[in-house]
Design an enzyme around this catalytic site. Structure first.
Site, PDB file in Angstrom:
ATOM      1  N   GLY A 195      43.468  -2.329   2.368  1.00  0.00           N
ATOM      2  CA  GLY A 195      42.125  -2.891   2.189  1.00  0.00           C
ATOM      3  C   GLY A 195      41.154  -2.245   3.155  1.00  0.00           C
ATOM      4  O   GLY A 195      40.703  -1.119   2.953  1.00  0.00           O
ATOM      5  N   GLY A 253      43.406  -8.945   5.674  1.00  0.00           N
ATOM      6  CA  GLY A 253      42.101  -9.014   6.335  1.00  0.00           C
ATOM      7  C   GLY A 253      42.126  -9.765   7.657  1.00  0.00           C
ATOM      8  O   GLY A 253      41.079 -10.039   8.232  1.00  0.00           O
ATOM      9  N   GLU A 282      52.030  -8.529  -0.566  1.00  0.00           N
ATOM     10  CA  GLU A 282      50.914  -8.731   0.361  1.00  0.00           C
ATOM     11  C   GLU A 282      50.938 -10.177   0.847  1.00  0.00           C
ATOM     12  O   GLU A 282      50.427 -11.075   0.146  1.00  0.00           O
ATOM     13  CB  GLU A 282      49.581  -8.467  -0.340  1.00  0.00           C
ATOM     14  CG  GLU A 282      49.401  -7.057  -0.844  1.00  0.00           C
ATOM     15  CD  GLU A 282      47.929  -6.706  -1.003  1.00  0.00           C
ATOM     16  OE1 GLU A 282      47.486  -5.757  -0.366  1.00  0.00           O
ATOM     17  OE2 GLU A 282      47.216  -7.409  -1.739  1.00  0.00           O
ATOM     18  N   SER A 297      46.609  -5.750   6.354  1.00  0.00           N
ATOM     19  CA  SER A 297      46.235  -5.231   7.676  1.00  0.00           C
ATOM     20  C   SER A 297      46.997  -3.970   8.074  1.00  0.00           C
ATOM     21  O   SER A 297      47.298  -3.783   9.252  1.00  0.00           O
ATOM     22  CB  SER A 297      46.401  -6.327   8.747  1.00  0.00           C
ATOM     23  OG  SER A 297      45.495  -7.387   8.502  1.00  0.00           O
ATOM     24  N   GLU A 300      43.468 -12.716  -3.632  1.00  0.00           N
ATOM     25  CA  GLU A 300      42.087 -13.233  -3.635  1.00  0.00           C
ATOM     26  C   GLU A 300      41.718 -13.760  -5.011  1.00  0.00           C
ATOM     27  O   GLU A 300      40.966 -14.734  -5.130  1.00  0.00           O
ATOM     28  CB  GLU A 300      41.128 -12.128  -3.160  1.00  0.00           C
ATOM     29  CG  GLU A 300      41.271 -11.889  -1.659  1.00  0.00           C
ATOM     30  CD  GLU A 300      40.959 -10.483  -1.196  1.00  0.00           C
ATOM     31  OE1 GLU A 300      40.373  -9.696  -1.961  1.00  0.00           O
ATOM     32  OE2 GLU A 300      41.321 -10.167  -0.040  1.00  0.00           O
ATOM     33  N   ASN A 338      42.354  -0.412  -1.841  1.00  0.00           N
ATOM     34  CA  ASN A 338      41.637  -1.454  -2.585  1.00  0.00           C
ATOM     35  C   ASN A 338      40.306  -1.690  -1.874  1.00  0.00           C
ATOM     36  O   ASN A 338      40.281  -2.285  -0.802  1.00  0.00           O
ATOM     37  CB  ASN A 338      42.490  -2.729  -2.603  1.00  0.00           C
ATOM     38  CG  ASN A 338      41.759  -3.916  -3.215  1.00  0.00           C
ATOM     39  OD1 ASN A 338      40.673  -3.763  -3.779  1.00  0.00           O
ATOM     40  ND2 ASN A 338      42.357  -5.097  -3.108  1.00  0.00           N
ATOM     41  N   TRP A 339      39.254  -1.219  -2.500  1.00  0.00           N
ATOM     42  CA  TRP A 339      37.934  -1.296  -1.852  1.00  0.00           C
ATOM     43  C   TRP A 339      37.291  -2.677  -1.998  1.00  0.00           C
ATOM     44  O   TRP A 339      36.224  -2.926  -1.456  1.00  0.00           O
ATOM     45  CB  TRP A 339      36.999  -0.219  -2.408  1.00  0.00           C
ATOM     46  CG  TRP A 339      37.413   1.184  -2.066  1.00  0.00           C
ATOM     47  CD1 TRP A 339      38.481   1.566  -1.291  1.00  0.00           C
ATOM     48  CD2 TRP A 339      36.780   2.404  -2.479  1.00  0.00           C
ATOM     49  NE1 TRP A 339      38.539   2.930  -1.199  1.00  0.00           N
ATOM     50  CE2 TRP A 339      37.506   3.469  -1.923  1.00  0.00           C
ATOM     51  CE3 TRP A 339      35.670   2.690  -3.282  1.00  0.00           C
ATOM     52  CZ2 TRP A 339      37.156   4.812  -2.137  1.00  0.00           C
ATOM     53  CZ3 TRP A 339      35.314   4.024  -3.489  1.00  0.00           C
ATOM     54  CH2 TRP A 339      36.043   5.068  -2.924  1.00  0.00           C
ATOM     55  N   LYS A 340      37.911  -3.540  -2.776  1.00  0.00           N
ATOM     56  CA  LYS A 340      37.398  -4.905  -2.991  1.00  0.00           C
ATOM     57  C   LYS A 340      35.908  -4.850  -3.377  1.00  0.00           C
ATOM     58  O   LYS A 340      35.495  -3.913  -4.065  1.00  0.00           O
ATOM     59  CB  LYS A 340      37.678  -5.766  -1.754  1.00  0.00           C
ATOM     60  CG  LYS A 340      39.164  -5.700  -1.345  1.00  0.00           C
ATOM     61  CD  LYS A 340      39.582  -6.725  -0.348  1.00  0.00           C
ATOM     62  CE  LYS A 340      41.070  -6.578  -0.059  1.00  0.00           C
ATOM     63  NZ  LYS A 340      41.588  -7.576   0.859  1.00  0.00           N
ATOM     64  N   HIS A 368      46.031 -10.006  -7.512  1.00  0.00           N
ATOM     65  CA  HIS A 368      45.715  -9.971  -6.084  1.00  0.00           C
ATOM     66  C   HIS A 368      45.509 -11.403  -5.585  1.00  0.00           C
ATOM     67  O   HIS A 368      44.943 -12.238  -6.282  1.00  0.00           O
ATOM     68  CB  HIS A 368      44.467  -9.123  -5.822  1.00  0.00           C
ATOM     69  CG  HIS A 368      44.278  -8.846  -4.363  1.00  0.00           C
ATOM     70  ND1 HIS A 368      43.757  -9.782  -3.506  1.00  0.00           N
ATOM     71  CD2 HIS A 368      44.587  -7.761  -3.608  1.00  0.00           C
ATOM     72  CE1 HIS A 368      43.756  -9.267  -2.276  1.00  0.00           C
ATOM     73  NE2 HIS A 368      44.240  -8.054  -2.314  1.00  0.00           N
TER      74      HIS A 368
HETATM   75  P1  13P Z   1      43.556  -5.458   4.398  1.00  0.00           P
HETATM   76  O1  13P Z   1      44.215  -4.111   4.539  1.00  0.00           O
HETATM   77  O2  13P Z   1      42.085  -5.419   4.693  1.00  0.00           O
HETATM   78  O3  13P Z   1      44.286  -6.522   5.142  1.00  0.00           O
HETATM   79  O4  13P Z   1      43.649  -5.866   2.843  1.00  0.00           O
HETATM   80  C1  13P Z   1      44.859  -5.767   2.188  1.00  0.00           C
HETATM   81  C2  13P Z   1      44.640  -6.009   0.748  1.00  0.00           C
HETATM   82  O5  13P Z   1      44.307  -7.110   0.329  1.00  0.00           O
HETATM   83  C3  13P Z   1      44.808  -4.877  -0.166  1.00  0.00           C
HETATM   84  O6  13P Z   1      44.861  -5.292  -1.492  1.00  0.00           O
END
Ligand code: 13P
Length: 251
Positions: free
Chosen positions: A233, A173, A167, A212, A97, A9-11, A95
């Site tokens: 992520g 993150g 998650e 993470s 976020e 997931n490149w956000k 997600h």
């Molecule tokens: P990280 O791997 O940066 O913690 O992010 C996880 C994530 O939100 C994937 O959707």
């Protein structure tokens, strides 16, 4: 036997130049057929990433879709059928976020899950508890409710065409991954919840862990019986790290 899936997931990361470089790095990876691999770039980079990865083992997905599956007057939104037309196969829904920062309710997430299926995509339903909820001992109740709301909307048989990603919000993150045992406990509970409605759907369901995940932690997580890959992520923005995580899932 469930085939593991590792999705990046490149956000909201990347520029045209950095994304082209990342795609080139992904094309160089030697990936085992034992694992399915996908990346989810931002909408604006989807076409370039799809073209760049065509013919490779890495598939393309999106990070969100509208609750409207087809064409509609929804300024700024993107529908599942538009994504399918772009050769996307996967889409994240719910997600954390989007749930926490953009106010997506369980009802909206359920609507997006249904729209993804209607548009021909594989929804990756993201669920997870906050730190406060974990500390209050509410993890399984929170995750169970998030899954149940979608089950109510589409029925268990439609989960045969979906993936679930656990998650924990506090692990995203933060550099603080759940331990393999913490994740396994939640994954097993999700599978049991599905099994109470359909043994076959539960047995085939891929439940990914996200939060993470790094090359150094991936093998232990993916070694757990109910963890069927990862949603990555930060580490997915580096082709070598992402490749190492894919290898950890594929052997
Ligand atoms: P990280 O791997 O940066 O913690 O992010 C996880 C994530 O939100 C994937 O959707």
């Amino acid at each position: 036997m469930r085939r593991p899936l590792v999705a990046g997931n490149w956000k909201m990361h990347g520029t045209c130049a950095s994304v082209a470089e990342l795609v080139e790095g992904l094309r160089q990876l030697q990936l085992s057929d034992a694992v399915e691999v996908a990346v989810m770039p931002s909408f604006v980079h989807l076409a370039a990433v799809e073209a760049g990865l065509r013919g490779s083992r890495v598939e393309v997905g999106a990070q969100d879709c509208s609750v409207e599956a087809g064409q509609a007057a929804r300024t700024g939104e993107v529908s599942a059928s538009q994504l399918a037309d772009m050769q996307c196969r996967w889409v994240l829904v719910g997600h954390s976020e989007r749930r926490s920062l953009l106010g997506e309710s369980d009802a909206v997430v359920a609507g997006k899950f249904a729209a993804a299926l209607q548009g021909g995509l594989v929804p990756v339903l993201c669920v997870g508890e906050t730190l406060q909820e974990r500390e209050a001992g509410e993890t399984l109740a929170v995750v169970g409710r998030q899954v149940e709301r979608v089950l109510d909307e589409v029925g268990v048989e439609n989960f045969a065409r979906a993936v679930i990603a656990y998650e924990p919000v506090w692990a995203i993150g933060s550099g603080l991954s759940a331990t393999a045992e913490q994740a396994q406990e939640v994954h097993a509970a999700i599978r049991a919840q599905l099994a109470s409605k359909s043994q076959s759907v539960a047995g085939a369901m891929r439940i990914l862990y996200g939060g993470s995940v790094k090359p150094s932690s991936a093998a232990e997580l993916f070694g757990m019986p109910d963890i069927d890959g990862g949603l990555i992520g930060g580490a997915s923005l580096n082709a070598d790290d992402f490749g190492a995580i894919c290898r950890a899932a594929g052997c």
